[in-house]
Motif scaffolding. Structure first.
Motif, mmCIF file in Angstrom:
data_model
loop_
_atom_site.group_PDB
_atom_site.id
_atom_site.type_symbol
_atom_site.label_atom_id
_atom_site.label_comp_id
_atom_site.label_asym_id
_atom_site.label_seq_id
_atom_site.Cartn_x
_atom_site.Cartn_y
_atom_site.Cartn_z
ATOM 1 N N ILE A 52 31.888 -13.248 40.434
ATOM 2 C CA ILE A 52 31.668 -12.437 41.634
ATOM 3 C C ILE A 52 31.172 -11.063 41.212
ATOM 4 C CG2 ILE A 52 32.751 -11.410 43.667
ATOM 5 C CD1 ILE A 52 34.895 -13.725 43.341
ATOM 6 N N PHE A 53 30.123 -10.600 41.899
ATOM 7 C CA PHE A 53 29.610 -9.256 41.635
ATOM 8 C C PHE A 53 29.566 -8.497 42.950
ATOM 9 C CE2 PHE A 53 26.581 -5.916 40.555
ATOM 10 C CZ PHE A 53 27.135 -5.486 39.371
ATOM 11 N N ILE A 54 30.136 -7.297 42.941
ATOM 12 C CA ILE A 54 30.186 -6.436 44.125
ATOM 13 C C ILE A 54 29.522 -5.120 43.752
ATOM 14 C CG2 ILE A 54 31.669 -5.294 45.818
ATOM 15 C CD1 ILE A 54 33.790 -7.472 45.213
ATOM 16 N N THR A 55 28.479 -4.751 44.498
ATOM 17 C CA THR A 55 27.711 -3.572 44.134
ATOM 18 C C THR A 55 27.284 -2.758 45.345
ATOM 19 O OG1 THR A 55 25.828 -2.788 42.838
ATOM 20 C CG2 THR A 55 25.467 -4.766 44.164
ATOM 21 N N SER A 89 27.826 -2.898 49.451
ATOM 22 C CA SER A 89 27.662 -1.938 50.536
ATOM 23 C C SER A 89 26.316 -1.234 50.415
ATOM 24 C CB SER A 89 28.794 -0.906 50.492
ATOM 25 O OG SER A 89 28.720 -0.161 49.291
ATOM 26 N N GLY A 90 25.911 -0.690 51.532
ATOM 27 C CA GLY A 90 24.658 0.061 51.595
ATOM 28 C C GLY A 90 24.648 0.921 52.843
ATOM 29 N N ASP A 91 23.511 1.513 53.096
ATOM 30 C CA ASP A 91 23.342 2.385 54.249
ATOM 31 C C ASP A 91 22.122 1.902 55.027
ATOM 32 O OD1 ASP A 91 22.749 4.499 56.018
ATOM 33 O OD2 ASP A 91 23.574 5.978 54.623
ATOM 34 N N CYS A 99 21.377 -2.844 51.197
ATOM 35 C CA CYS A 99 22.073 -3.783 50.289
ATOM 36 C C CYS A 99 21.113 -4.575 49.389
ATOM 37 C CB CYS A 99 22.977 -4.725 51.071
ATOM 38 S SG CYS A 99 24.429 -3.882 51.743
ATOM 39 N N GLU A 100 19.982 -3.993 49.071
ATOM 40 C CA GLU A 100 18.963 -4.665 48.259
ATOM 41 C C GLU A 100 19.506 -5.129 46.906
ATOM 42 O OE1 GLU A 100 14.579 -3.602 46.419
ATOM 43 O OE2 GLU A 100 15.249 -2.568 48.227
ATOM 44 N N GLU A 124 28.103 -1.853 55.766
ATOM 45 C CA GLU A 124 27.560 -0.502 55.787
ATOM 46 C C GLU A 124 28.670 0.479 55.439
ATOM 47 O OE1 GLU A 124 24.619 2.391 58.259
ATOM 48 O OE2 GLU A 124 25.673 0.843 59.389
ATOM 49 N N ASN A 125 28.465 1.168 54.336
ATOM 50 C CA ASN A 125 29.391 2.198 53.859
ATOM 51 C C ASN A 125 30.785 1.629 53.597
ATOM 52 O OD1 ASN A 125 27.285 4.146 53.961
ATOM 53 N ND2 ASN A 125 27.574 4.294 56.162
ATOM 54 N N ALA A 126 31.816 2.165 54.244
ATOM 55 C CA ALA A 126 33.195 1.720 53.996
ATOM 56 C C ALA A 126 33.523 0.495 54.843
ATOM 57 C CB ALA A 126 34.162 2.848 54.318
#
Length: 147
Positions: A52-55, A89-91, A99-100, A124-126
């Motif tokens: 698992i990868f979380i970025t 996460s991303g914006d 989340c690219e 998105e974010n938190a």
């Protein structure tokens, strides 16, 4: 069943996601090891059944140095016979780049021969309540397929 969670977190949001997922998987009986990408070698995935990868995705999708280094290591592995999941996460203000990096890692795992176990979880974010539900549901799906 051994699960390896590697996370990259600039603001703490992705570390929170990793903590939630780790707890969920442990509740299902998985043997889980989590670590920050800065202190992890991609070859650590070779000892796991579930990778698992979380970025995070910063700005317009350009990977930070720590993400590039791990990505390059990952692309050299043969993870045939293993399962993977990606989250992050991303914006949304960055539009098509939202989340690219999550999807970049998804492609890298597929290229390594790993089999995707659940759809990517992007927030998105938190993480809010709906996001926590999505993480819980992903863990449930992992357990149903591997448990």
């Amino acid at each position: 069943m051994k699960a390896k969670i590697v996370y990259a977190s600039m603001t703490g949001n992705d570390e929170d996601m990793a903590d939630m997922l780790e707890e969920d998987l442990q509740d299902y009986g998985f043997d889980v090891d989590s670590s920050d990408v800065s202190f992890t070698d991609a070859t650590d995935y070779e000892d796991a059944d579930l990778c698992i990868f979380i970025t995070y995705t910063y700005g317009e999708g350009k990977m930070t140095d720590e993400l590039v280094d791990f990505y390059e290591q990952l692309k050299e592995l043969d993870l045939s016979g293993k399962y993977f999941a990606v989250m992050g996460s991303g914006d949304r203000t960055y539009g098509e780049h939202f989340c690219e990096n999550v999807f970049d890692y998804q492609k890298a795992f597929i290229a390594c021969g790993a089999k995707e176990i659940t759809a990517p979880v992007t927030i998105e974010n938190a993480p809010d309540e709906d996001d926590i539900d999505a993480i819980d549901n992903a863990a449930k799906e992992m357990n149903e397929k591997l448990g």
